[in-house]
Scaffold this active site. Structure first.
Site, PDB file in Angstrom:
ATOM      1  N   ASP A  63      45.357  37.897  45.781  1.00  0.00           N
ATOM      2  CA  ASP A  63      45.461  38.990  44.469  1.00  0.00           C
ATOM      3  C   ASP A  63      44.248  38.684  43.647  1.00  0.00           C
ATOM      4  OD1 ASP A  63      47.901  38.158  45.780  1.00  0.00           O
ATOM      5  OD2 ASP A  63      48.772  37.993  43.986  1.00  0.00           O
ATOM      6  N   TRP A 122      48.742  30.440  40.296  1.00  0.00           N
ATOM      7  CA  TRP A 122      49.093  31.347  40.904  1.00  0.00           C
ATOM      8  C   TRP A 122      48.682  32.896  40.014  1.00  0.00           C
ATOM      9  CZ3 TRP A 122      54.263  30.919  44.008  1.00  0.00           C
ATOM     10  CH2 TRP A 122      54.078  30.102  45.088  1.00  0.00           C
ATOM     11  N   ASP A 187      53.886  36.409  37.931  1.00  0.00           N
ATOM     12  CA  ASP A 187      52.626  37.531  37.944  1.00  0.00           C
ATOM     13  C   ASP A 187      53.046  38.066  36.433  1.00  0.00           C
ATOM     14  OD1 ASP A 187      52.436  36.503  40.527  1.00  0.00           O
ATOM     15  OD2 ASP A 187      53.517  37.997  41.694  1.00  0.00           O
ATOM     16  N   GLU A 241      56.938  41.155  42.974  1.00  0.00           N
ATOM     17  CA  GLU A 241      55.734  40.651  42.670  1.00  0.00           C
ATOM     18  C   GLU A 241      54.648  41.435  41.688  1.00  0.00           C
ATOM     19  OE1 GLU A 241      54.727  37.004  45.610  1.00  0.00           O
ATOM     20  OE2 GLU A 241      54.504  38.940  46.706  1.00  0.00           O
TER      21      GLU A 241
END
Ligand SMILES: *[C@@H]1O[C@H](CO)[C@@H](O)[C@H](O)[C@H]1NC(C)=O
Ligand SMILES: *[C@@H]1O[C@H](CO)[C@@H](O)[C@H](O)[C@H]1NC(C)=O
Ligand SMILES: *[C@@H]1O[C@H](CO)[C@@H](O)[C@H](O)[C@H]1NC(C)=O
Ligand SMILES: *[C@@H]1O[C@H](CO)[C@@H](O)[C@H](O)[C@H]1NC(C)=O
Ligand SMILES: *[C@@H]1O[C@H](CO)[C@@H](O)[C@H](O)[C@H]1NC(C)=O
Length: 590
Positions: A63, A122, A187, A241
């Site tokens: 990502d 993340w 996220d 997500e």
């Protein structure tokens, strides 16, 4: 044994382990190869590396994170494995650019170091907070695999490179509460400051099979409280997500809007990435800042069949507002389509697509996307073709450029759609299947016509990108299918019978929302060795394909225009350029 023999023996061990499918499971649907994720890369195979797309010198990326324009630099952070070519050990790598074309790698911005992110750093985003500067909010994973939102600040906000990042001690900023699933909470989006003086951010989640976008509020950017109701949710879509939530103007079709823009002449876009299918979809709708609820427009499908930013190999995308040029820019990750074994052998996996501007289409029913204008600075040798008729079965080579690394813009004039095939009600309405059934070698009425990329002259290998026009039998309106068909793209033999050992060669496709009233349709393609990014009808439909030819490579790749429809088609104009490789690529600090 010499060093290279040892390396080879190690690689064999790795491959043997892999074929025993020693796969631990899936987390965020990345296959986890626990025994491979720290397998160091011995050498990098350059055959399919890209020339002008963003990719680090080696290893796995996924990502895009925290894109922002700050003090003269575009910053791009991204999920990166510093130890190997499969997913794992994820940190935030960091690069900067003055022009979105030439990138300089800096040292990684954040990596696991605290109890709230020791299991992983993340995805997340950056917000420019007045008086404070840029602030990262991201998802950390603790030792128990619980997903937690935390923040990081630059050590020196006056440093335009933003080299050093600190995780303050009052972290984390949001833990999953008892009503939530701690393995499905991640996220956070770029935050915006609402009229009531509170910040808002949206975080992706799920409850059972319902995809959820939670909304959090904060007065000080430190204490965040979940709003009673999610901003939106949808049953049977699974984990959401990488949500992205932003306004678009209903009156200005040339500029983007910042997140805090308030006005009556706007719509909102909510995009989510579906973990189950690994595709994204978005809706257009209304956001009510008083209730913090978003309601998609009735004619904007909310679910599997929703609109997509890109109908191909494209995921975990994220936009940001570039206040330097008043535009909203989209980044997205295009993963590999070859096998995990190949990723390990080639020493790298994943690229970022060319950043694209995002605007509302004048129809107000969908968005349109276009490669940022800066990319045109890489255009080199140029050729042009005008008013060339292409009859049924004809194929015309585009000569004089380097077809493996090129930018091509073509406008086709079709004229009458009289001969268009009726859209047989027995046809599948799933474009992917329709393209599979009616590929570029299946004769039609109007189309298939388009470009043949990364081809050998005998079409042993080729990736065709084309249109096929149908006529709706009920109302006679044209239905235009656009395909980017990877099926004939590569002669490479699959390694074995398992899905993970087979190359993924999908017939990506989508309908283009155009009535072709003037008898024309355009196509732009960015070709870069193992990626073909196609923009139909000035960006109404976008498809990215990853392909791995073994013969049609480098100077042996060819480019053609073709028509396999009975109706002749005119190439009204075709402009094609060599694309240069940026001088400064990304081989700095990593
Ligand atoms: C992890 O789980 C264990 C066992 O349930 C618990 O004792 C511990 O406090 C947890 N640690 C964290 C950091 O949440
Ligand atoms: C929580 O989320 C994880 C990951 O999405 C999923 O595997 C698990 O089934 C979820 N648990 C519940 C109770 O929904
Ligand atoms: C990546 O590649 C595989 C094929 O190897 C595909 O099936 C998967 O859905 C892709 N996309 C993402 C986002 O992982
Ligand atoms: C056009 O159709 C012919 C006949 O089916 C086929 O041989 C040729 O490969 C097709 N062209 C493309 C680009 O698929
Ligand atoms: C047409 O192309 C498809 C996709 O490459 C291929 O599977 C099929 O065998 C081709 N058919 C013919 C008759 O060449």
């Amino acid at each position: 044994m010499g060093a290279s023999n040892i390396a080879y023996a190690l690689l064999l061990l790795v491959l043997i382990n892999l074929s025993n499918h020693n796969i631990k499971g899936t987390e965020a649907f990345h296959q986890i190869y626990e025994n491979l994720q720290s397998e160091s890369v011995e050498s990098v195979n350059h055959l399919h590396r890209t020339g002008f797309h963003f990719q680090p010198p080696k290893h796995w990326i996924n990502d895009p994170n925290g894109p922002v324009y700050y003090k003269g630099f575009y910053h791009l952070f991204y999920q990166y494995n510093p130890k190997g070519a499969v997913w794992g050990n994820i940190i935030w790598a960091h690069s900067v650019s003055k022009d979105l074309v030439n990138w300089e790698a800096l040292e990684p911005a954040i990596h696991p170091s605290k109890w709230f992110d020791i299991g992983g750093t993340w995805s997340g985003s950056i917000t420019l907070v007045p008086g404070k500067g840029p602030i990262i909010i991201y998802t950390g994973v603790n030792q128990n695999q619980t997903q937690i939102q935390s923040y990081a600040i630059p050590q020196d906000p006056s440093d335009p490179y933003l080299r050093k990042w600190i995780k303050p001690d009052d972290n984390p900023i949001a833990m999953p509460d008892y009503t939530m699933n701690g393995s499905a909470f991640r996220d956070p989006t770029t935050a915006w400051l609402a009229k009531d003086g509170h910040w808002r951010t949206v975080v992706g989640s799920r409850r059972k099979d319902r995809g959820i976008a939670y909304i959090y509020r904060s007065r000080d950017f430190k204490h965040w409280v979940k709003a009673k109701h999610p901003v939106h949710s949808k049953e049977s879509t699974g984990m959401w997500e990488c949500p992205d939530f932003f306004p678009v103007s209903l009156t200005d079709f040339e500029n983007g809007l910042d997140l805090d823009y308030v006005g009556s002449n706007t719509k909102h876009v909510l995009k989510v990435s579906l973990d189950i299918t690994r595709y994204e979809y978005y809706t257009l709708g209304r956001y009510d800042p008083k209730t913090d609820r978003y309601i998609p427009d009735g004619d904007s499908p909310d679910g599997w069949d929703g609109l997509r930013f890109d109908y191909g190999n494209f995921y975990a995308s994220k936009t940001f507002f570039d206040y330097k040029k008043n535009r909203r820019i989209l980044w997205g990750w295009a993963n590999e389509s070859d096998t995990v074994q190949d990723d390990i052998l080639k020493g790298w996996a994943g690229i970022q697509v060319i950043p694209r501007t995002v605007l509302l289409d004048t129809s107000k029913k969908q968005l349109v996307f276009w490669p940022v204008e800066e990319i045109e600075s890489l255009r080199g040798n140029y050729i042009r073709m005008n008013n060339h008729e292409i009859k049924k079965g004809q194929r015309l080579e585009v000569k004089g450029i380097t077809p493996a690394q090129a930018d091509v813009e073509v406008t086709f004039y079709v004229g009458s759609l009289e001969k268009a095939e009726p859209f047989d009600p027995s046809f599948t309405f799933i474009p992917f299947d329709l393209c599979k059934m009616k590929g570029s070698n299946v004769t039609g009425g109007v189309g298939p016509f388009g470009l043949i990329t990364l081809a050998t002259p005998d079409l042993e290998e080729y990736t065709p990108v084309f249109f096929r026009v149908f006529k709706d039998t009920s109302n006679h309106n044209p239905k235009v299918l656009m395909c980017s068909d990877a099926r004939p793209s590569s002669l490479k033999q699959d390694r074995g019978p398992l899905p993970k050992e087979r190359m993924y060669k999908p017939s990506f496709a989508a309908f283009v929302d155009t009535d072709m009233a003037d008898g024309r349709i355009s196509l732009r393609i960015l070709i870069d060795h193992s990626v073909v990014e196609s923009f139909g009808a000035l960006g109404k439909t976008v498809i990215t394909s990853r392909v791995y030819p073994v013969k049609a490579v480098k100077e042996n790749a060819h480019l053609y225009v073709f028509n396999n429809g009975t109706q002749s088609v005119t190439v009204e104009s075709l402009d094609a350029w060599n694309m240069e490789t940026p001088l400064q690529m990304n081989d700095g600090a990593l």
